[in-house]
Design an enzyme around this catalytic site. Structure first.
Site, PDB file in Angstrom:
ATOM      1  N   GLY A   1     -15.605   2.885   3.888  1.00 41.48           N
ATOM      2  CA  GLY A   1     -14.344   3.576   3.608  1.00 41.48           C
ATOM      3  C   GLY A   1     -13.651   3.145   2.336  1.00 41.48           C
TER       4      GLY A   1
ATOM      5  N   HIS B   1     -10.287  -5.200  -3.423  1.00 40.64           N
ATOM      6  CA  HIS B   1      -8.961  -5.446  -2.854  1.00 40.64           C
ATOM      7  C   HIS B   1      -9.095  -5.888  -1.412  1.00 40.64           C
ATOM      8  CE1 HIS B   1     -10.030  -1.195  -2.459  1.00 40.64           C
ATOM      9  NE2 HIS B   1      -9.373  -1.182  -1.316  1.00 40.64           N
TER      10      HIS B   1
ATOM     11  N   ASP C   1       0.847  -1.190   0.000  1.00 40.44           N
ATOM     12  CA  ASP C   1       0.000   0.000   0.000  1.00 40.44           C
ATOM     13  C   ASP C   1       0.887   1.247   0.000  1.00 40.44           C
ATOM     14  OD1 ASP C   1      -3.216   0.513   0.978  1.00 40.44           O
ATOM     15  OD2 ASP C   1      -1.819   2.201   1.097  1.00 40.44           O
ATOM     16  N   ILE C   2       0.490   2.244  -0.766  1.00 36.14           N
ATOM     17  CA  ILE C   2       1.286   3.466  -0.897  1.00 36.14           C
ATOM     18  C   ILE C   2       1.253   4.298   0.390  1.00 36.14           C
ATOM     19  CG2 ILE C   2      -0.514   5.036  -1.788  1.00 36.14           C
ATOM     20  CD1 ILE C   2       1.499   5.879  -3.957  1.00 36.14           C
TER      21      ILE C   2
HETATM   22  P1  5GP Z   1      -9.752   1.372   0.387  1.00 40.78           P
HETATM   23  O1  5GP Z   1      -9.860   2.648   1.168  1.00 40.78           O
HETATM   24  O2  5GP Z   1     -10.440   1.485  -0.948  1.00 40.78           O
HETATM   25  O3  5GP Z   1     -10.189   0.155   1.158  1.00 40.78           O
HETATM   26  O4  5GP Z   1      -8.205   1.150   0.136  1.00 40.78           O
HETATM   27  C1  5GP Z   1      -7.510   1.711  -0.933  1.00 40.78           C
HETATM   28  C2  5GP Z   1      -6.055   1.628  -0.577  1.00 40.78           C
HETATM   29  O5  5GP Z   1      -5.318   1.864  -1.747  1.00 40.78           O
HETATM   30  C3  5GP Z   1      -5.612   2.672   0.452  1.00 40.78           C
HETATM   31  O6  5GP Z   1      -5.048   2.013   1.573  1.00 40.78           O
HETATM   32  C4  5GP Z   1      -4.599   3.524  -0.312  1.00 40.78           C
HETATM   33  O7  5GP Z   1      -3.514   3.947   0.493  1.00 40.78           O
HETATM   34  C5  5GP Z   1      -4.151   2.584  -1.420  1.00 40.78           C
HETATM   35  N1  5GP Z   1      -3.726   3.253  -2.629  1.00 40.78           N
HETATM   36  C6  5GP Z   1      -4.355   4.283  -3.271  1.00 40.78           C
HETATM   37  N2  5GP Z   1      -3.701   4.625  -4.386  1.00 40.78           N
HETATM   38  C7  5GP Z   1      -2.619   3.802  -4.459  1.00 40.78           C
HETATM   39  C8  5GP Z   1      -1.542   3.683  -5.402  1.00 40.78           C
HETATM   40  O8  5GP Z   1      -1.452   4.397  -6.402  1.00 40.78           O
HETATM   41  N3  5GP Z   1      -0.617   2.725  -5.146  1.00 40.78           N
HETATM   42  C9  5GP Z   1      -0.694   1.911  -4.046  1.00 40.78           C
HETATM   43  N4  5GP Z   1       0.277   1.003  -3.889  1.00 40.78           N
HETATM   44  N5  5GP Z   1      -1.691   1.987  -3.154  1.00 40.78           N
HETATM   45  C10 5GP Z   1      -2.640   2.923  -3.350  1.00 40.78           C
END
Ligand code: 5GP
Ligand code: ZN
Length: 123
Positions: free
Chosen positions: A102, A109, A42-43
């Site tokens: 969220g 994912h 995760d970034i």
């Molecule tokens: P969600 O909030 O949808 O459950 O999680 C999305 C996740 O994707 C977040 O933890 C966010 O930090 C990660 N994320 C968003 N954009 C990128 C990216 O460009 N690269 C990576 N490696 N992770 C990302």
């Protein structure tokens, strides 16, 4: 045939960031790749270990996902936990599905989190 991000539900505007990672158009630290599943760091890590495991097919939510993929995604998550040596201390697998949960990236994912203590309920 190797599945790609276009094999799932149509990728809305064609600009899904996770599809970009799958296609190599966006950089990521990849820890696992096979024909159907990709795992990368995760970034913006929320724990010392924070990995995202995704199907290569683009499904915007858990509800939309091909049921056959669940086992494959979860198998990779557990395999990575073993490889990273976090099985004994414990790890958390999270799917944020929809706005109130969220979810920010509309490509299914699973978060694999470890390396610190987690609270319950998650809040
Ligand atoms: P969600 O909030 O949808 O459950 O999680 C999305 C996740 O994707 C977040 O933890 C966010 O930090 C990660 N994320 C968003 N954009 C990128 C990216 O460009 N690269 C990576 N490696 N992770 C990302
Ligand atoms: Zn996508």
């Amino acid at each position: 045939m190797t599945p790609s991000c276009t094999d799932g539900v149509e990728n809305l505007a064609g600009n899904c960031v996770f599809c970009e990672i799958i296609e190599g158009r966006r950089k990521a630290e990849i820890l696992h790749e096979d024909s159907e599943v990709l795992a990368f760091r995760d970034i913006l890590p929320q724990a010392p270990t924070h990995i995202l495991i995704i199907p290569k097919a683009h499904f915007p939510s858990a509800a939309a996902a091909d049921p056959a993929l669940w086992g494959k995604v979860m198998t990779v998550a557990v395999k990575l936990a073993a490889e990273l040596g976090i099985e004994a201390e414990g790890f958390r697998l999270v799917i944020n599905n929809g706005p109130k949960a969220g979810q920010t990236i509309p490509h299914l994912h699973v978060h694999l989190l470890a390396g610190r203590s987690f609270r319950w309920p998650p809040g």
